[in-house]
Design an enzyme around this catalytic site. Sequence first.
Site, short mmCIF file in Angstrom:
data_model
loop_
_atom_site.label_atom_id
_atom_site.label_comp_id
_atom_site.label_asym_id
_atom_site.label_seq_id
_atom_site.Cartn_x
_atom_site.Cartn_y
_atom_site.Cartn_z
N ARG A 87 0.80 -1.17 -0.12
CA ARG A 87 -0.13 0.00 0.21
C ARG A 87 0.73 1.28 0.05
O ARG A 87 0.41 2.37 -0.57
CB ARG A 87 -0.88 -0.19 1.37
CG ARG A 87 -1.82 1.14 1.28
CD ARG A 87 -2.77 1.21 2.58
NE ARG A 87 -3.38 2.45 2.79
CZ ARG A 87 -4.17 2.78 3.71
NH1 ARG A 87 -4.46 1.80 4.57
NH2 ARG A 87 -4.83 3.76 3.66
N ASN A 137 -10.55 -4.11 -0.44
CA ASN A 137 -10.37 -3.12 -1.52
C ASN A 137 -9.62 -3.37 -2.58
O ASN A 137 -8.80 -4.28 -2.65
CB ASN A 137 -10.00 -1.91 -0.64
CG ASN A 137 -11.01 -1.21 0.14
OD1 ASN A 137 -11.86 -1.05 -0.68
ND2 ASN A 137 -10.71 -0.56 1.13
N CYS A 182 -18.76 -2.27 1.47
CA CYS A 182 -17.99 -1.22 2.02
C CYS A 182 -18.59 -0.67 3.12
O CYS A 182 -19.97 -0.34 3.14
CB CYS A 182 -17.65 -0.13 0.99
SG CYS A 182 -17.27 1.43 1.77
N HIS A 239 -16.77 4.22 -3.22
CA HIS A 239 -16.15 5.39 -2.76
C HIS A 239 -16.15 6.67 -3.82
O HIS A 239 -15.47 7.52 -3.96
CB HIS A 239 -14.45 4.95 -2.64
CG HIS A 239 -14.17 4.17 -1.41
ND1 HIS A 239 -13.06 3.63 -1.35
CD2 HIS A 239 -14.97 3.69 -0.67
CE1 HIS A 239 -13.00 3.07 -0.14
NE2 HIS A 239 -14.32 3.06 0.23
N TYR A 243 -14.72 9.83 0.34
CA TYR A 243 -13.48 9.74 -0.88
C TYR A 243 -13.97 10.81 -1.87
O TYR A 243 -12.90 11.05 -2.70
CB TYR A 243 -13.47 8.44 -1.26
CG TYR A 243 -13.00 7.23 -0.27
CD1 TYR A 243 -11.73 7.13 -0.44
CD2 TYR A 243 -13.54 6.90 0.73
CE1 TYR A 243 -11.22 6.37 0.56
CE2 TYR A 243 -13.21 6.12 1.58
CZ TYR A 243 -11.71 5.70 1.65
OH TYR A 243 -11.43 4.98 2.66
C1 G6P Z 1 -13.15 3.28 5.18
C2 G6P Z 1 -13.27 2.84 3.81
C3 G6P Z 1 -12.60 1.47 3.66
C4 G6P Z 1 -11.09 1.53 4.28
C5 G6P Z 1 -11.01 2.19 5.65
C6 G6P Z 1 -9.60 2.44 6.45
O1 G6P Z 1 -13.85 2.32 6.09
O2 G6P Z 1 -14.64 2.61 3.40
O3 G6P Z 1 -12.44 0.87 2.53
O4 G6P Z 1 -10.15 0.19 4.31
O5 G6P Z 1 -11.81 3.15 5.86
O6 G6P Z 1 -9.00 2.95 5.84
P1 G6P Z 1 -7.61 3.54 6.49
O7 G6P Z 1 -6.78 4.43 5.61
O8 G6P Z 1 -7.61 3.78 7.79
O9 G6P Z 1 -6.54 2.26 6.24
MN MN Z 2 -14.50 1.15 1.88
#
Ligand code: G6P
Ligand code: MN
Length: 442
Positions: free
Chosen positions: A94, A148, A169, A199, A264
């Site tokens: 990531r 994701n 989600c 998103h 998003y």
């Molecule tokens: C939200 C999104 C997810 C994402 C999560 C964590 O819940 O909907 O898709 O995985 O945030 O995001 P982060 O940046 O904290 O890993």
């Molecule tokens: Mn999500």
Amino acid sequence: MSQGLNVSILGGGSAYTPGLIQGFIRQSKHVPLSRLVLMDIDEHKLSIVGSVVDQMLKASLPQCRLVLTTERKQAIKQMDFIICQIRVGGLPGRHIDEHIPIKYGVIGQETTGPGGFSMALRTIPAMVEIASEIEDKNPRAWLINYTNPTGLVAEAIEKASGIRHISICDEPMVLQESLAAFLRVPPENLFFDYFGLNHLAWARRVFAKGVDILPQLRETLEHTPLEKLEPLFGEEILKDPKVRTELRNTLRIFEKTGMMPSPYLQYYWFTGEILEQQVQSGRTRAQEVMQMEQDILADYQKAAAGEKPFETLRGGKWHADMMVGMLGAIANDARQVFIANVPNHGALPELPYNKIVEVPALVDARGAHPLAMGIMPVEVRGLIQAVAAYEELTVQAALRGCYDTALAALSCHPLVPSGEVAGHILDDYLRAHKEGLAYLRR
Ligand code: G6P
Ligand code: MN
């Protein structure tokens, strides 16, 4: 439901798992568990999270048998539901996804823009492999996918396999539960006129007893300073600084458009501002999450040793309510409405028939049936259609292993300024991820 369910979690060593198990405990009357299999390739994380979960089950669901495994087939065979929350390439993967675009003056984010493109290309082959293993070994099982980028993963699974599957989600649940807190009504009393892609979605109207409450919210917004407004959306929001910032930006967009956006959308509305913050901070979100994860695992270890009470530190209530709620609606043939990522089938007539869209759906034992949300407002239609085209091409590139299609995909992403920049970013990804993207052929 007469008998308990057999449920597995792929990526069960995730810091999100204990929060999810709390959801199963809260819902145990409707969604009883008889066997829970946690599968992860990371034995260290699996053993820490496994011991917290073991304690939770012993205290609250003693009839449920817990199995920890590093073997995927153990988590596929004989399961009723397979929950998937894997992260291909881990957080270091990531970091690469988020870091490279910033060099070119483009937003670096896990699921939005080039980051989501790279993540999709790295994740889709693994998810297709999982889907075909399910098809082969246990075709009656349901796959509930949270991995994701959810929309693209869902589209690849639908194209490449015939399994029973729903992708979700928690963002729609965040919106539903925080608006319900604002109105002081149960979340299930709200109905969403909601459309878009994962998103990249909008709530155009939100009905309580048949009345759209968004105009009332807009008025309150005008008269209340932000510090006083935030707590009105419930305590969950206040726990997480990232979610608080997202709420703030969401409300800024709402003020202008009169529709509630997915958080998003901030990357499209405030692109320059957020890019500037990313450059200034010098750290990717992946790096922040790595640090958080270490702290959380240390905390879980203490909780497992009885040195402190357990606290959910990641994922929380929304994630669990969405996941367990959806699973329960299928298991109980409940015909409940959840916002899910499903094949369009005409729900949004301005998008392709088989495109995965995020809309309210009626969920029963046959899965999620999208509800017609109709024509999209022209103000946001173009952006959604452009991202839909980018997604379609990205999924095609991953399924065919084709470099040129991948380049075409990234070139038409609205956050990427030109085909030339798309080429640089793609080539940097190929170099940095090496094996993960080596399957793309020119
Ligand atoms: C939200 C999104 C997810 C994402 C999560 C964590 O819940 O909907 O898709 O995985 O945030 O995001 P982060 O940046 O904290 O890993
Ligand atoms: Mn999500």
